[in-house]
Write a protein that holds these residues in place. Structure first.
Motif, mmCIF file in Angstrom:
data_model
loop_
_atom_site.group_PDB
_atom_site.id
_atom_site.type_symbol
_atom_site.label_atom_id
_atom_site.label_comp_id
_atom_site.label_asym_id
_atom_site.label_seq_id
_atom_site.Cartn_x
_atom_site.Cartn_y
_atom_site.Cartn_z
ATOM 1 N N UNK A 27 11.297 -13.730 -2.985
ATOM 2 C CA UNK A 27 11.330 -12.300 -3.313
ATOM 3 C C UNK A 27 10.494 -11.979 -4.551
ATOM 4 N N UNK A 28 10.530 -12.840 -5.552
ATOM 5 C CA UNK A 28 9.769 -12.577 -6.777
ATOM 6 C C UNK A 28 8.285 -12.504 -6.481
ATOM 7 N N UNK A 29 7.789 -13.408 -5.651
ATOM 8 C CA UNK A 29 6.369 -13.394 -5.299
ATOM 9 C C UNK A 29 6.008 -12.125 -4.539
ATOM 10 N N UNK A 30 6.871 -11.728 -3.608
ATOM 11 C CA UNK A 30 6.639 -10.528 -2.795
ATOM 12 C C UNK A 30 6.543 -9.282 -3.676
ATOM 13 N N UNK A 31 7.551 -9.080 -4.524
ATOM 14 C CA UNK A 31 7.566 -7.866 -5.343
ATOM 15 C C UNK A 31 6.533 -7.928 -6.460
ATOM 16 N N UNK A 32 6.195 -9.124 -6.940
ATOM 17 C CA UNK A 32 5.150 -9.241 -7.958
ATOM 18 C C UNK A 32 3.819 -8.745 -7.416
ATOM 19 N N UNK A 33 3.523 -9.111 -6.170
ATOM 20 C CA UNK A 33 2.251 -8.673 -5.583
ATOM 21 C C UNK A 33 2.205 -7.163 -5.488
ATOM 22 N N UNK A 34 3.230 -6.540 -4.931
ATOM 23 C CA UNK A 34 3.182 -5.089 -4.726
ATOM 24 C C UNK A 34 3.358 -4.305 -6.017
ATOM 25 N N UNK A 35 4.011 -4.899 -7.020
ATOM 26 C CA UNK A 35 4.089 -4.230 -8.324
ATOM 27 C C UNK A 35 2.710 -4.112 -8.940
ATOM 28 N N UNK A 36 1.982 -5.253 -9.018
ATOM 29 C CA UNK A 36 0.659 -5.212 -9.626
ATOM 30 C C UNK A 36 -0.353 -4.477 -8.757
ATOM 31 N N UNK A 37 -0.169 -4.534 -7.441
ATOM 32 C CA UNK A 37 -1.042 -3.755 -6.565
ATOM 33 C C UNK A 37 -0.900 -2.266 -6.880
ATOM 34 N N UNK A 38 0.334 -1.793 -7.023
ATOM 35 C CA UNK A 38 0.568 -0.369 -7.307
ATOM 36 C C UNK A 38 0.014 0.022 -8.673
ATOM 37 N N UNK A 39 0.247 -0.838 -9.674
ATOM 38 C CA UNK A 39 -0.230 -0.527 -11.030
ATOM 39 C C UNK A 39 -1.759 -0.427 -11.057
ATOM 40 N N UNK A 40 -2.427 -1.393 -10.457
ATOM 41 C CA UNK A 40 -3.892 -1.395 -10.480
ATOM 42 C C UNK A 40 -4.465 -0.262 -9.650
ATOM 43 N N UNK A 41 -3.816 0.044 -8.524
ATOM 44 C CA UNK A 41 -4.312 1.154 -7.707
ATOM 45 C C UNK A 41 -4.207 2.478 -8.457
ATOM 46 N N UNK A 42 -3.067 2.716 -9.099
ATOM 47 C CA UNK A 42 -2.898 3.960 -9.868
ATOM 48 C C UNK A 42 -3.918 4.023 -11.001
ATOM 49 N N UNK A 43 -4.134 2.890 -11.677
ATOM 50 C CA UNK A 43 -5.100 2.872 -12.783
ATOM 51 C C UNK A 43 -6.509 3.166 -12.282
ATOM 52 N N UNK A 44 -6.909 2.551 -11.165
ATOM 53 C CA UNK A 44 -8.247 2.790 -10.622
ATOM 54 C C UNK A 44 -8.399 4.200 -10.078
ATOM 55 N N UNK A 45 -7.342 4.712 -9.486
ATOM 56 C CA UNK A 45 -7.402 6.078 -8.957
ATOM 57 C C UNK A 45 -7.527 7.089 -10.101
ATOM 58 N N UNK A 46 -6.752 6.867 -11.181
ATOM 59 C CA UNK A 46 -6.866 7.752 -12.340
ATOM 60 C C UNK A 46 -8.239 7.664 -12.985
ATOM 61 N N UNK A 47 -8.779 6.441 -13.062
ATOM 62 C CA UNK A 47 -10.137 6.280 -13.578
ATOM 63 C C UNK A 47 -11.138 7.029 -12.706
ATOM 64 N N UNK A 48 -10.925 6.999 -11.388
ATOM 65 C CA UNK A 48 -11.827 7.709 -10.471
ATOM 66 C C UNK A 48 -11.807 9.204 -10.691
ATOM 67 N N UNK A 49 -10.617 9.739 -10.947
ATOM 68 C CA UNK A 49 -10.522 11.182 -11.209
ATOM 69 C C UNK A 49 -11.295 11.561 -12.460
ATOM 70 N N UNK A 50 -11.124 10.771 -13.513
ATOM 71 C CA UNK A 50 -11.845 11.055 -14.758
ATOM 72 C C UNK A 50 -13.355 10.912 -14.566
ATOM 73 N N UNK A 51 -13.760 9.893 -13.799
ATOM 74 C CA UNK A 51 -15.188 9.696 -13.560
ATOM 75 C C UNK A 51 -15.775 10.841 -12.746
ATOM 76 N N UNK A 52 -15.038 11.331 -11.764
ATOM 77 C CA UNK A 52 -15.512 12.469 -10.970
ATOM 78 C C UNK A 52 -15.669 13.715 -11.830
ATOM 79 N N UNK A 53 -14.712 13.936 -12.730
ATOM 80 C CA UNK A 53 -14.803 15.089 -13.626
ATOM 81 C C UNK A 53 -15.994 14.973 -14.569
ATOM 82 N N UNK A 54 -16.233 13.756 -15.047
ATOM 83 C CA UNK A 54 -17.361 13.561 -15.955
ATOM 84 C C UNK A 54 -18.685 13.771 -15.238
ATOM 85 N N UNK A 55 -18.784 13.285 -13.990
ATOM 86 C CA UNK A 55 -20.031 13.447 -13.230
ATOM 87 C C UNK A 55 -20.289 14.902 -12.894
ATOM 88 N N UNK A 56 -19.224 15.620 -12.545
ATOM 89 C CA UNK A 56 -19.391 17.033 -12.169
ATOM 90 C C UNK A 56 -19.460 17.955 -13.373
#
Length: 219
Positions: free
Chosen positions: A109-138
């Motif tokens: 269980x620890x391995x399972x939830x560790x993967x999806x915890x870090x997957x969610x954290x990194x996805x949110x971070x990259x998505x937020x970075x994408x929003x800021x980058x889109x605003x800067x480009x536009x």
């Protein structure tokens, strides 16, 4: 191979040894080469054979090397590697690396939830970075809109598709179920419920057809 006794059930005559390779091996009293008393955390030496331990003897303790002396490379470094469970980030990195296409083993269980915890954290971070980058480009609403900033998040999701499926399959193996049940996680009506149930069910406290019990599981 060297290892330590993780558990031994005298009434049912079976136990587990944590090998220095990070894997867990099952054994019985018939696998002991000496009439010795088995106790938890006891250092032993044994012959590994497809998830089982044979020719088990009490390990001979060696004198510790002097402080500050260089450690030899190769096999000795491998013998000193911990056989306990890994950290959350280490589990995530292993899922993206060594276990990228591993659909045959087991995942606790620890391995399972560790993967999806870090997957969610990194996805949110990259998505937020994408929003800021889109605003800067536009030019912050002064120019035409763009979605180019979301490319890193998209590439990350594409790279994580196979390991995300593989970790669910290994989790199913760990609870004694066929990996084909992973399809339930991608059905509209049952997906979220199946994902939660698979992630919460405890490991089988024994070796099963997919391998020995993962290191770190408490009995």
């Amino acid at each position: 191979m060297r290892g330590t006794v993780f558990h031994y059930d005298q009434d049912h005559d079976y136990g587990y040894i944590n090998g220095v390779d990070g894997k867990r091996y099952i054994f019985s009293r018939a696998d002991l080469t000496q009439n010795m008393t088995i106790s938890r955390a006891m250092p032993v030496e044994f012959t590994p054979d497809d998830g089982t331990a044979h020719d088990i003897v009490a390990a001979r303790t060696a004198a510790a090397p002097p402080s500050g002396s260089p450690q030899p490379a190769g096999g000795r470094a491998t013998e000193n590697r911990s056989a306990t469970s890994m950290g959350l980030w280490a589990y995530f990195l292993r899922a993206l690396g060594d276990d990228y296409l591993n659909f045959t083993g087991r995942a606790r269980r620890k391995e399972f939830w560790a993967f999806y915890l870090w997957f969610s954290i990194l996805f949110v971070a990259l998505f937020g970075f994408g929003i800021l980058l889109n605003l800067a480009i536009s030019g912050f609403d002064d120019g035409p809109g763009t979605s180019i900033g979301h490319i890193p998040a998209l590439l990350f999701v594409l790279a994580a598709i196979l390991p995300s499926i593989a970790v669910v399959v290994r989790r199913l193996h760990d609870i004694g179920l066929t990996g084909w049940l992973v399809l339930l996680c991608y059905t509209p009506a049952l997906g979220a419920v199946a994902f939660l149930v698979f992630g919460l069910l405890p490991s089988q406290f024994r070796e099963n057809r997919w391998g020995p019990m993962p290191a770190g599981v408490r009995i």
